[in-house]
Design a protein around this motif. Structure first.
Motif, PDB file in Angstrom:
ATOM      1  N   GLY A 169       9.215   1.930   6.742  1.00 56.26           N
ATOM      2  CA  GLY A 169       9.435   1.264   8.661  1.00 56.26           C
ATOM      3  C   GLY A 169       8.081   0.631   8.608  1.00 56.26           C
ATOM      4  N   LEU A 170       7.706   1.078   7.549  1.00 58.14           N
ATOM      5  CA  LEU A 170       5.988  -0.289   8.066  1.00 58.14           C
ATOM      6  C   LEU A 170       6.350  -1.964   7.571  1.00 58.14           C
ATOM      7  N   ASN A 171       6.083  -3.180   8.038  1.00 56.71           N
ATOM      8  CA  ASN A 171       6.060  -4.347   8.389  1.00 56.71           C
ATOM      9  C   ASN A 171       5.919  -4.093   6.484  1.00 56.71           C
ATOM     10  N   LEU A 172       6.691  -5.119   5.859  1.00 57.19           N
ATOM     11  CA  LEU A 172       6.087  -5.797   4.678  1.00 57.19           C
ATOM     12  C   LEU A 172       5.085  -6.454   4.858  1.00 57.19           C
ATOM     13  N   LEU A 173       4.342  -7.053   5.080  1.00 60.56           N
ATOM     14  CA  LEU A 173       2.398  -7.500   4.937  1.00 60.56           C
ATOM     15  C   LEU A 173       2.017  -6.650   4.863  1.00 60.56           C
ATOM     16  N   MET A 174       2.388  -5.614   6.093  1.00 65.27           N
ATOM     17  CA  MET A 174       1.083  -4.114   6.474  1.00 65.27           C
ATOM     18  C   MET A 174       1.354  -3.148   5.079  1.00 65.27           C
ATOM     19  N   ALA A 175       2.867  -3.442   4.227  1.00 61.15           N
ATOM     20  CA  ALA A 175       2.659  -1.833   2.918  1.00 61.15           C
ATOM     21  C   ALA A 175       1.690  -2.540   2.512  1.00 61.15           C
ATOM     22  N   LEU A 176       2.253  -4.194   2.175  1.00 61.94           N
ATOM     23  CA  LEU A 176       1.140  -4.780   0.808  1.00 61.94           C
ATOM     24  C   LEU A 176      -0.330  -4.170   1.283  1.00 61.94           C
ATOM     25  N   LEU A 177      -0.444  -4.485   2.797  1.00 62.21           N
ATOM     26  CA  LEU A 177      -2.031  -4.997   2.400  1.00 62.21           C
ATOM     27  C   LEU A 177      -3.027  -3.155   2.769  1.00 62.21           C
ATOM     28  N   VAL A 178      -1.832  -2.333   2.853  1.00 63.94           N
ATOM     29  CA  VAL A 178      -2.303  -1.156   2.796  1.00 63.94           C
ATOM     30  C   VAL A 178      -2.022  -0.336   1.081  1.00 63.94           C
ATOM     31  N   GLY A 179      -1.341  -1.080   1.249  1.00 63.09           N
ATOM     32  CA  GLY A 179      -0.829  -0.491  -0.040  1.00 63.09           C
ATOM     33  C   GLY A 179      -1.977  -1.014  -1.250  1.00 63.09           C
ATOM     34  N   PHE A 180      -2.881  -1.998  -1.332  1.00 62.67           N
ATOM     35  CA  PHE A 180      -3.700  -2.312  -1.845  1.00 62.67           C
ATOM     36  C   PHE A 180      -5.357  -1.700  -1.705  1.00 62.67           C
ATOM     37  N   ALA A 181      -5.108  -1.142  -0.237  1.00 59.35           N
ATOM     38  CA  ALA A 181      -6.155  -0.143  -0.365  1.00 59.35           C
ATOM     39  C   ALA A 181      -5.841   1.062  -0.999  1.00 59.35           C
ATOM     40  N   VAL A 182      -4.599   1.710  -0.932  1.00 61.44           N
ATOM     41  CA  VAL A 182      -4.506   2.877  -1.334  1.00 61.44           C
ATOM     42  C   VAL A 182      -4.504   2.893  -2.051  1.00 61.44           C
ATOM     43  N   PHE A 186      -3.689  -2.327 -16.693  1.00 67.43           N
ATOM     44  CA  PHE A 186      -2.810  -2.652 -15.772  1.00 67.43           C
ATOM     45  C   PHE A 186      -1.859  -2.212 -14.584  1.00 67.43           C
ATOM     46  N   LEU A 187      -0.748  -2.262 -16.281  1.00 67.32           N
ATOM     47  CA  LEU A 187       0.589  -1.906 -15.717  1.00 67.32           C
ATOM     48  C   LEU A 187       0.258  -0.649 -15.124  1.00 67.32           C
ATOM     49  N   ILE A 188      -0.344   0.619 -14.760  1.00 63.40           N
ATOM     50  CA  ILE A 188      -0.164   1.301 -14.838  1.00 63.40           C
ATOM     51  C   ILE A 188      -1.063   1.560 -13.387  1.00 63.40           C
ATOM     52  N   ARG A 189      -2.191   0.417 -13.005  1.00 62.88           N
ATOM     53  CA  ARG A 189      -2.140  -0.297 -11.462  1.00 62.88           C
ATOM     54  C   ARG A 189      -1.208  -0.359 -10.471  1.00 62.88           C
ATOM     55  N   VAL A 190      -0.655  -1.864 -11.469  1.00 59.74           N
ATOM     56  CA  VAL A 190       0.448  -2.248 -10.678  1.00 59.74           C
ATOM     57  C   VAL A 190       1.462  -1.765  -9.856  1.00 59.74           C
ATOM     58  N   ALA A 191       2.155  -0.691 -10.596  1.00 56.13           N
ATOM     59  CA  ALA A 191       2.464   0.257 -10.652  1.00 56.13           C
ATOM     60  C   ALA A 191       2.551   1.342  -9.275  1.00 56.13           C
ATOM     61  N   ALA A 192       1.410   1.319  -9.506  1.00 54.23           N
ATOM     62  CA  ALA A 192       1.099   2.697  -8.586  1.00 54.23           C
ATOM     63  C   ALA A 192       1.314   2.120  -7.197  1.00 54.23           C
ATOM     64  N   LEU A 193       0.719   0.835  -6.504  1.00 53.86           N
ATOM     65  CA  LEU A 193       0.756  -0.292  -5.863  1.00 53.86           C
ATOM     66  C   LEU A 193       1.946  -0.422  -5.566  1.00 53.86           C
ATOM     67  N   ALA A 194       3.181  -0.843  -6.008  1.00 52.76           N
ATOM     68  CA  ALA A 194       4.383  -0.936  -5.803  1.00 52.76           C
ATOM     69  C   ALA A 194       4.841  -0.106  -5.456  1.00 52.76           C
ATOM     70  N   VAL A 195       4.502   1.477  -6.027  1.00 53.03           N
ATOM     71  CA  VAL A 195       5.329   2.454  -5.568  1.00 53.03           C
ATOM     72  C   VAL A 195       4.578   2.700  -4.704  1.00 53.03           C
ATOM     73  N   ILE A 196       3.564   2.735  -4.114  1.00 59.68           N
ATOM     74  CA  ILE A 196       2.636   2.906  -2.829  1.00 59.68           C
ATOM     75  C   ILE A 196       3.493   1.835  -1.699  1.00 59.68           C
ATOM     76  N   THR A 197       3.282   0.781  -2.011  1.00 64.85           N
ATOM     77  CA  THR A 197       4.321   0.237  -1.287  1.00 64.85           C
ATOM     78  C   THR A 197       5.988   0.005  -0.726  1.00 64.85           C
ATOM     79  N   VAL A 198       6.564   0.397  -2.360  1.00 70.74           N
ATOM     80  CA  VAL A 198       8.257   0.725  -1.135  1.00 70.74           C
ATOM     81  C   VAL A 198       8.121   1.488  -0.267  1.00 70.74           C
ATOM     82  N   ILE A 199       6.724   2.632  -0.452  1.00 74.61           N
ATOM     83  CA  ILE A 199       6.975   3.919   0.258  1.00 74.61           C
ATOM     84  C   ILE A 199       7.204   3.202   1.193  1.00 74.61           C
ATOM     85  N   LEU A 200       6.231   2.977   1.751  1.00 82.51           N
ATOM     86  CA  LEU A 200       5.629   2.631   2.932  1.00 82.51           C
ATOM     87  C   LEU A 200       6.616   1.514   3.677  1.00 82.51           C
TER      88      LEU A 200
END
Length: 79
Positions: free
Chosen positions: A28-41, A10-24
């Motif tokens: 320059g991606l909007n935060l909400l869109m970065a979260l949505l895309v981050g969840f999918a990726v 679980f912690l690895i998966r959450v860390a992956a989400l956090a890293v992808i979201t921060v990169i997005l």
């Protein structure tokens, strides 16, 4: 229910989400869109990890709890 077997996955998966979201967000991606895309990726990238997490949970549910196995019948030795 014992969730300790699933915690590292679980912690690895959450860390992956956090890293992808921060990169997005940094790109320059909007935060909400970065979260949505981050969840999918993150979901796609960590899908094999999710299967391992599910197997670990099933194995943990099948084996008896080692802490309680040694204590059965010793409740009268408190004195």
């Amino acid at each position: 229910m014992n969730l300790r077997a699933q915690l590292p996955y679980f912690l690895i998966r959450v860390a992956a989400l956090a890293v992808i979201t921060v990169i997005l967000v940094a790109v320059g991606l909007n935060l909400l869109m970065a979260l949505l895309v981050g969840f999918a990726v993150a979901g796609l990238l960590t899908w094999p990890l999710g299967r391992m997490q599910r197997r670990a949970a099933q194995r943990a549910a099948q084996r008896p709890d080692a802490r309680n196995a040694g204590n059965s019948g010793n409740s009268g030795n408190a004195g």
